[in-house]
Design a protein around this motif. Structure first.
Motif, PDB file in Angstrom:
ATOM      1  N   ASP B  99       0.831  -1.203   0.000  1.00 20.39           N
ATOM      2  CA  ASP B  99       0.000   0.000   0.000  1.00 20.39           C
ATOM      3  C   ASP B  99       0.863   1.250   0.000  1.00 20.39           C
ATOM      4  O   ASP B  99       0.578   2.228  -0.691  1.00 20.39           O
ATOM      5  N   LEU B 103       1.213   4.364  -2.702  1.00 23.84           N
ATOM      6  CA  LEU B 103       0.346   5.406  -2.159  1.00 23.84           C
ATOM      7  C   LEU B 103       0.394   6.648  -3.057  1.00 23.84           C
ATOM      8  O   LEU B 103       1.457   7.168  -3.372  1.00 23.84           O
ATOM      9  N   GLY B 104      -0.785   7.110  -3.445  1.00 20.89           N
ATOM     10  CA  GLY B 104      -0.852   8.319  -4.266  1.00 20.89           C
ATOM     11  C   GLY B 104      -0.822   8.029  -5.750  1.00 20.89           C
ATOM     12  O   GLY B 104      -1.064   8.911  -6.561  1.00 20.89           O
ATOM     13  N   ARG B 105      -0.489   6.801  -6.125  1.00 18.13           N
ATOM     14  CA  ARG B 105      -0.485   6.466  -7.567  1.00 18.13           C
ATOM     15  C   ARG B 105      -0.850   5.004  -7.737  1.00 18.13           C
ATOM     16  O   ARG B 105      -0.188   4.232  -8.420  1.00 18.13           O
ATOM     17  N   GLU B 106      -1.962   4.654  -7.080  1.00 17.08           N
ATOM     18  CA  GLU B 106      -2.442   3.282  -7.124  1.00 17.08           C
ATOM     19  C   GLU B 106      -2.860   2.904  -8.533  1.00 17.08           C
ATOM     20  O   GLU B 106      -3.419   3.722  -9.268  1.00 17.08           O
ATOM     21  N   THR B 108      -5.523   1.463 -10.595  1.00 18.42           N
ATOM     22  CA  THR B 108      -6.940   1.198 -10.330  1.00 18.42           C
ATOM     23  C   THR B 108      -7.704   0.958 -11.613  1.00 18.42           C
ATOM     24  O   THR B 108      -7.238   1.275 -12.701  1.00 18.42           O
ATOM     25  N   TYR B 109      -8.903   0.386 -11.461  1.00 17.15           N
ATOM     26  CA  TYR B 109      -9.819   0.276 -12.585  1.00 17.15           C
ATOM     27  C   TYR B 109     -11.189   0.755 -12.114  1.00 17.15           C
ATOM     28  O   TYR B 109     -11.366   1.120 -10.960  1.00 17.15           O
ATOM     29  N   PRO B 112     -13.870   6.477 -12.159  1.00 14.84           N
ATOM     30  CA  PRO B 112     -13.830   7.326 -10.967  1.00 14.84           C
ATOM     31  C   PRO B 112     -13.985   6.525  -9.665  1.00 14.84           C
ATOM     32  O   PRO B 112     -13.726   7.052  -8.596  1.00 14.84           O
ATOM     33  N   LEU B 113     -14.441   5.291  -9.741  1.00 15.61           N
ATOM     34  CA  LEU B 113     -14.543   4.487  -8.517  1.00 15.61           C
ATOM     35  C   LEU B 113     -13.168   4.160  -7.959  1.00 15.61           C
ATOM     36  O   LEU B 113     -12.988   3.963  -6.769  1.00 15.61           O
ATOM     37  N   ARG B 114     -12.189   4.071  -8.858  1.00 13.76           N
ATOM     38  CA  ARG B 114     -10.788   3.828  -8.482  1.00 13.76           C
ATOM     39  C   ARG B 114     -10.621   2.574  -7.629  1.00 13.76           C
ATOM     40  O   ARG B 114     -10.095   2.631  -6.514  1.00 13.76           O
ATOM     41  N   ILE B 115     -11.135   1.472  -8.133  1.00  8.42           N
ATOM     42  CA  ILE B 115     -10.994   0.201  -7.419  1.00  8.42           C
ATOM     43  C   ILE B 115      -9.553  -0.284  -7.556  1.00  8.42           C
ATOM     44  O   ILE B 115      -8.963  -0.223  -8.635  1.00  8.42           O
ATOM     45  N   LEU B 116      -8.994  -0.741  -6.452  1.00  9.81           N
ATOM     46  CA  LEU B 116      -7.589  -1.128  -6.453  1.00  9.81           C
ATOM     47  C   LEU B 116      -7.362  -2.412  -7.229  1.00  9.81           C
ATOM     48  O   LEU B 116      -8.095  -3.385  -7.071  1.00  9.81           O
ATOM     49  N   LYS B 118      -5.333  -5.205  -7.136  1.00  7.17           N
ATOM     50  CA  LYS B 118      -4.423  -5.768  -6.135  1.00  7.17           C
ATOM     51  C   LYS B 118      -3.389  -6.732  -6.722  1.00  7.17           C
ATOM     52  O   LYS B 118      -2.269  -6.803  -6.238  1.00  7.17           O
ATOM     53  N   ARG B 158       9.883   2.683  -2.913  1.00  5.16           N
ATOM     54  CA  ARG B 158       8.760   3.470  -3.398  1.00  5.16           C
ATOM     55  C   ARG B 158       9.215   4.467  -4.462  1.00  5.16           C
ATOM     56  O   ARG B 158       8.572   4.639  -5.495  1.00  5.16           O
TER      57      ARG B 158
END
Lengths: 329, 502, 366
Positions: B99, B103-106, B108-109, B112-116, B118, B158
């Motif tokens: 995480d 952090l700050g640049r995950e 996502t898909y 706008p929901l920005r689901i991680l 993983k 990081r």
């Protein structure tokens, strides 16, 4: 995970105590009443918990609940259709959160202070715009300024959101169902999306989030907006559910119930900790104790102390066992 | 010729009461490792924070690959490919390593929901961790549970995950072990090969010599000089930094050494500590050094003696008298003081003034009938600020605004004012600049010479070898061995610290 | 983990054991000899309701009733309603409620009246709710009695000011309305105007009486505001003679007295009150307050339980008709009983009445 187990234990133990000692509590209707009360407090607990996770606090929740309930009534009385009044009042809640959030992030004021002032301001606003509001006050056919035609839409809202039938009998715990739905949505954002990561990171170490390029201020504002919007939703549910709302009493000191629920559910007041399921469980505690006290016909003067002591005892045991677990690791 | 990766012209930055930068200029070529050195307060950290978008400069120009740049937030700088590995650890300890890495640049898909995402994150985390020499399994560990050295490596990992053009490392090795430091050197070499430019800040001059292509020296917010690769040596750097030659960096003017044991530890065990007990002596007129890897149990042992950790068994004797220590107050009453590893956490009340901090442990002596005696307090402040040469405008200055070296002097001051009998120093010069270091070393030497038992825990090999008369090496909670000259060498210390035998 | 749950369960059970004095019985209807279960819910927590509770407890003993009595924490229908719901679900035979918002609570009370015997006390709900009867004084009539006291202490007219918690609840409207009804007869409605000697004080004239600000001053409930309201009015009326201050909620008369003491006006101004606050009664005995009109909450509690117990046993003869609960008028010297508007009104002495109240409170331990 250990934090969840503690609250699961507390809630199960309280239910066991209630059901074993008080036969009249086993009535399905009574259990639904309890569930609805859990929903009522749970909805604001979600908001309070979220604010606590980002390391803030919101003391204006109770006043926003009261003010939204009064505003909902006053808006409808002035002729706005209930279905339109609902989003209007939600927008009011969002605005309150926006103001709180901007004061805290832009002017760098302390959250405690800003929301404490908000507590007075919105309570005062509630008293300014109306005294006592109720469904009857809005729809009373004997009152020429009222809107009897709103009776059916209001009752429809009540059926859908609160779960009461046309006569006011509770047929399903609508507020609890609503709480679960909201908790699922919140849990999704908290545990599965980048936003949740930001909230946890901000709460634990704001600088870390900032240096990682997170727009900390914006996230803070978002969280306060969510919290106040949920509070105004709770205010409208209160209006729909209750016979009448006094501007000076409706929702008062609910912020403390919300914060209590959040902390019992595993949110640390230092920020950066907490889970959606924990929030729901934390909010379930108080209504069970409350119901126990009601059904056993305790003396009025002793009730606040009994509630307080039960919660304190639960917290102490939870903390001691957690410490023992930690030592064993 | 391509434009320089970074060019800073005449940068100025004013803070309330302090002119931090007074017209600093520097250039950095692509793929170059530029060391920026200087005493604390010389303006290095301010300069780095301006480059990384944490502060905004008041004046001056800055270009990145020929383009003028104007960062207002760290996010802007990161987006432009400038990344800072901060001196004070900046990780969200409640989150997992993975995480934190993203952090700050995950990834996502879901728009706008920005689901991680993983699974991608896991694979990517494994790759980054491997590059800094950590096992891939660390990805799921909570950062809070990692030892300080690994946290630092996570910060470095990081930065590696970013598309960087300039990587700024501010004291990256301060909590790393020797082996981890070697890994870091490897990482830096790799970055250079990829054309990444590195701004490297360190107080450890040997380290600068090892990694830097060029050195820029700052003094009092201005450029003090520059050293090309072949000119980099200890003498030159120190000369430019302090503006004079340091005759004696590790003084031994006062110590005679080899006296009677004045502090004795016998069969000491503390609660939740290792099963083996510790026994050792500190003798009059000597400095006892204590070495070991991070996590070897040195700090814990010191905390046990100081009363922070409850003792399980064992005896302590100071100047022939039994010490009974149950809490820090007992230790302080007996004249046993600890200068802690993390001075901002345990050593100072950071938001308060220099005077407040100096008075704090001495209030019992300053108290009169009507509260603190002002005159006596002022006298104490003036005496110790003067004696330790603390660079502060007045005793009322907020201690957190002083440079690291001056903060550390305040920590010494508050204890010295009480008259120590045993002084436990945990990383006594961590984050302290060269000039202040020399002063602190002179002070420690003087104290030891005057009969104070000095027990110095340090991870800085130069400091250990330079200052100690005798060295105890710890390994996994036990004292693995004792070294004195001529056996006292870096190799011998490392062998014991890593579990080998003498 | 298992251990942890056991711990928690154990303590909660232990706590439940201590708290659960009277175990619940599920018996909605009782035969003649059984103990009916009767519930009383007040509108808030107040010494006034302690007297009511004492009366209810006495009736419970006299009529062999299992009693649930509750004073909710706040004057808020949203707090009162869940308590009523829980008790009705639990199965009580009858419930007496001090209604907070008659209009808003109408629907829920109608539903509840269908399930259990419901009576209202202290504050009534619409008859259409199906409540069996109302135990409580007619506030307008009681207000008129206050008006008569004012006339007695200021026979030649003068300046009056009224103090009350709010101007919106039914009992407040009736009470202050009753006072003015009495004062304005036989003259017309209140006429707006300014004070005869203090031109900057505006208000309304009711016959020979000038009401400061034209309406009762509100304070939102017990607290500091009640005192400052009175102090402000006294300040504005500095130097005026023939003043009567009227406190219409239980805490108002002592608050007015405190303000008068602060301005050294005790004895120079007249104070008339409402309700039987012990402080008020004591001050009537010493002559600092002229008199008060009381509702006798002990009787509310006693009557409510008595009526509901009888109904539970199938006896509806005890139900009260409209306006059948008398108020009483307390003065220093008392007076003979009178019949006013068909009700037998008692005029006890303050000292005697105070003693009765203390006996009532002592008769049942809290």
């Amino acid at each position: 995970m250990t934090r969840i187990l503690g609250i699961v234990g507390l809630v199960s133990a309280l239910y066991a105590a209630l059901l074993l000692t008080t036969p009249s509590a086993r009535d399905v209707g009574n259990l639904m009443d309890v569930a609805n009360l859990q929903g009522q407090y749970g909805i604001i607990t979600l908001g309070a918990a979220l604010v606590i996770i980002v390391g803030g606090i919101d003391l204006s929740i109770g006043s926003v609940v009261g003010c939204s309930a009064v505003l909902f009534g006053v808006t409808m009385k002035s002729g706005v259709h209930p279905y339109a009044a609902l989003p209007l009042v939600l927008a009011f809640g969002a605005t309150v959160g926006l103001v709180n959030g901007l004061l805290i992030t832009r002017l760098k004021l302390q959250a405690f202070l800003v929301t404490l002032c908000g507590m007075f301001v919105y309570r005062g606003l509630a008293r300014l715009i109306g005294g006592t509001v109720s469904r009857t006050w809005v729809t009373d056919p004997r009152d020429p300024t009222a809107h009897p035609e709103f009776d059916t839409p209001i009752r429809n809202l009540r059926s859908g959101l609160v779960g009461k039938d046309f006569l006011g009998e509770l047929v399903f715990p609508g507020e609890f169902v609503l709480l679960i739905l909201l908790a699922l949505v919140l849990g999704f954002f908290l545990h599965r999306t980048a936003y949740g990561r930001y909230w946890y990171a901000i709460g634990h170490n704001e600088l870390a989030a900032k240096y990682a390029g997170v727009n900390v201020d914006r996230q803070r504002v978002i969280v306060y907006v969510i919290c106040s919007t949920l509070a105004s939703l709770a205010g409208m549910l209160l209006f729909l559910n209750m016979p009448s709302i006094q501007a000076d009493a409706g929702g008062s000191s609910w912020e403390l119930f919300a914060i209590l629920g959040a902390v019992l559910g595993g949110c640390s007041l230092r920020g950066g900790e907490g889970t959606a399921i924990g929030m729901v469980l934390g909010a379930m505690v108080m209504p069970v104790v409350d119901n126990f006290v009601n059904l056993n016909g305790m003396k009025s003067d002793g009730i606040p102390a009994v509630i307080g002591l039960t919660l304190l005892l639960g917290t102490i045991i939870d903390e001691l066992l957690r410490r023992r677990n930690a030592a064993r690791k | 010729m391509p434009p320089p990766r970074l060019a800073i012209e005449n940068a100025r930055k004013q803070f309330p009461g302090v002119l931090a930068l007074d017209g600093v200029s520097l250039t950095l070529a692509p793929g170059e490792v530029l060391a920026v050195v200087g005493e604390n307060g010389a303006g290095k950290s301010t300069l780095m924070k301006i480059v990384a978008g944490v502060y905004r400069r008041d004046e001056g120009t800055m270009t990145l690959d020929g383009e003028p740049i104007e960062f207002t937030t760290p996010g802007d700088a990161i987006a432009a490919g400038v990344s800072l590995i901060h001196q004070e650890l900046n990780l969200a300890e409640n989150l997992s390593v993975a995480d934190n890495l993203f952090l700050g640049r995950e990834r996502t898909y879901g728009g706008p929901l920005r689901i991680l995402d993983k699974s991608t994150a896991k694979a990517r985390a494994a790759e980054l961790l491997t590059r800094v020499g950590l096992p891939a399994s660390r990805a799921t560990a909570r950062v809070g549970a990692l030892p300080p050295g690994e946290k630092q490596l996570v910060e470095i990992a990081r930065a590696l995950g970013l598309k960087v053009r300039i990587l700024i490392m501010d004291e990256p090795t301060s909590s790393l072990t020797q082996r981890e430091t070697e890994t870091l050197y490897g990482v830096i070499d790799g970055l250079k090969a990829d054309g990444v430019s590195v701004l490297y800040i360190s107080h450890r001059l040997a380290e600068v010599k090892r990694v830097a292509d060029r050195v820029v020296v700052l003094r009092d917010g201005r450029n003090a000089g520059e050293l090309a690769k072949h000119e980099i040596d200890h003498e030159n750097m120190v000369r430019l930094m302090v503006g004079r030659d340091l005759k004696q960096f590790y003084p031994k003017d006062h110590r005679k050494g080899g006296g009677e044991p004045i502090f004795q530890v016998r069969d000491l065990r503390y609660r939740n500590g290792p099963a083996t007990s510790a026994s050792f002596d500190v003798r009059a007129g000597e400095i006892l050094g204590m070495a070991g890897l991070v996590g070897a149990g040195r700090t814990e042992l010191a905390e046990a003696v100081f009363g922070v950790r409850p003792l399980a068994s064992g005896t302590l004797t100071l100047n022939g008298q039994d010490l009974r220590i149950r809490r820090p107050q007992d230790a302080i009453d007996a004249g046993v003081f600890l200068v802690p590893e993390d001075r901002r956490l345990h050593g100072l009340v950071v938001p308060e003034s220099v005077g407040f901090n100096l008075s704090l442990p001495n209030l019992d002596r300053l108290g009169g009938l009507f509260g603190t005696r002002r005159a006596a307090e002022a006298e104490l402040h003036a005496a110790w600020i003067d004696k330790l040469r603390v660079k502060t405008p007045s005793a009322r200055q907020t201690v957190g605004l002083l440079s690291g070296g001056n903060q550390q002097k305040v920590v010494y001051g508050k204890w010295l004012a009480r008259g120590p009998k045993l002084l436990i120093l945990d990383e006594p010069t961590r984050g302290v600049d060269v000039g202040a270091k020399a002063e602190i070393y002179a002070l420690i030497d003087e104290l030891a010479g005057n009969g104070v038992a000095v027990w110095m825990i340090t991870s800085d090999m130069e400091e250990l070898l330079g200052m100690s008369d005798r060295v105890l090496v710890m390994h996994e909670g036990r004292i693995a061995g004792e070294l004195a000259k001529p056996q006292l060498t870096e190799e011998a210390v490392m062998r014991l610290a890593t579990g080998g035998s003498t | 983990m298992a251990l942890r749950l056991v711990y928690l369960a154990f303590t909660c059970l232990a706590l439940a054991g201590c708290g659960g004095g009277n175990s619940a019985s599920n018996a909605p209807n009782v035969a003649g000899g059984d103990r009916p279960k009767i519930a009383v819910v007040t509108n808030c927590t107040d010494p006034f309701w302690d007297l009511c509770e004492a009366g209810a407890n006495k009736a419970a003993k006299d009529h062999n009733v299992e009693l649930l009595f509750r004073q909710p924490e706040k004057l808020d229908a949203a707090i009162q309603m869940p308590i009523i719901e829980a008790w009705v679900k639990q199965g009580v035979n009858g419930i007496a409620v001090s209604v907070i918002d008659p209009k808003g609570q109408e629907e829920d009370l109608t539903r509840i009246a269908k399930k259990v015997s419901l009576i209202t006390m202290d504050n009534d709900a619409a008859e259409s709710t199906g409540r069996l009867c109302y135990v409580g004084v007619d506030n307008r009539e009681a207000g008129r009695a206050v008006g008569r006291l004012v006339k007695k202490v200021l026979p030649n007219g003068g300046t009056i000011a009224m103090f009350i918690g709010n101007n919106s609840s039914a009992n407040a409207i009736d009470r202050s309305g009753g006072v003015l009804d009495e004062l304005k007869t036989p003259d017309a409605d209140g006429k707006p105007g300014t004070h005869p000697t203090k031109k900057d004080v505006s208000g309304k004239y009711y016959g020979k009486y000038f009401l400061v600000d034209g309406e009762a001053k509100t304070d939102g409930g017990p607290g500091e505001k009640a005192v400052t309201n009175a102090r402000d009015v006294l300040g504005r009326l500095d130097g005026v003679s023939d003043i009567c201050m009227i406190g219409l909620y239980a805490y108002n008369p002592p608050a007015i007295l405190e303000a008068a003491r602060a301005k050294s006006l005790v004895g120079k101004i007249k104070i008339v009150g409402f309700d039987e606050n012990l402080e008020t009664l004591k001050s009537i005995a010493t002559g600092e307050i002229e008199g008060t009109v009381v509702q006798d909450p002990f009787n509310y509690g006693y009557k409510s339980v008595e009526i509901l117990a009888a109904v539970a046993r199938g006896d509806k003869s005890k139900l009260l008709g409209k306006g059948q609960t008398p108020y009483q008028v307390i003065t220093k010297d008392g007076g003979p009983d009178q019949t006013i508007n068909g009700l037998l009104i008692k005029f006890p002495k303050a000292v005697d009445f105070e003693k009765k109240i203390r006996d009532d409170l002592a008769s049942v331990k809290k």
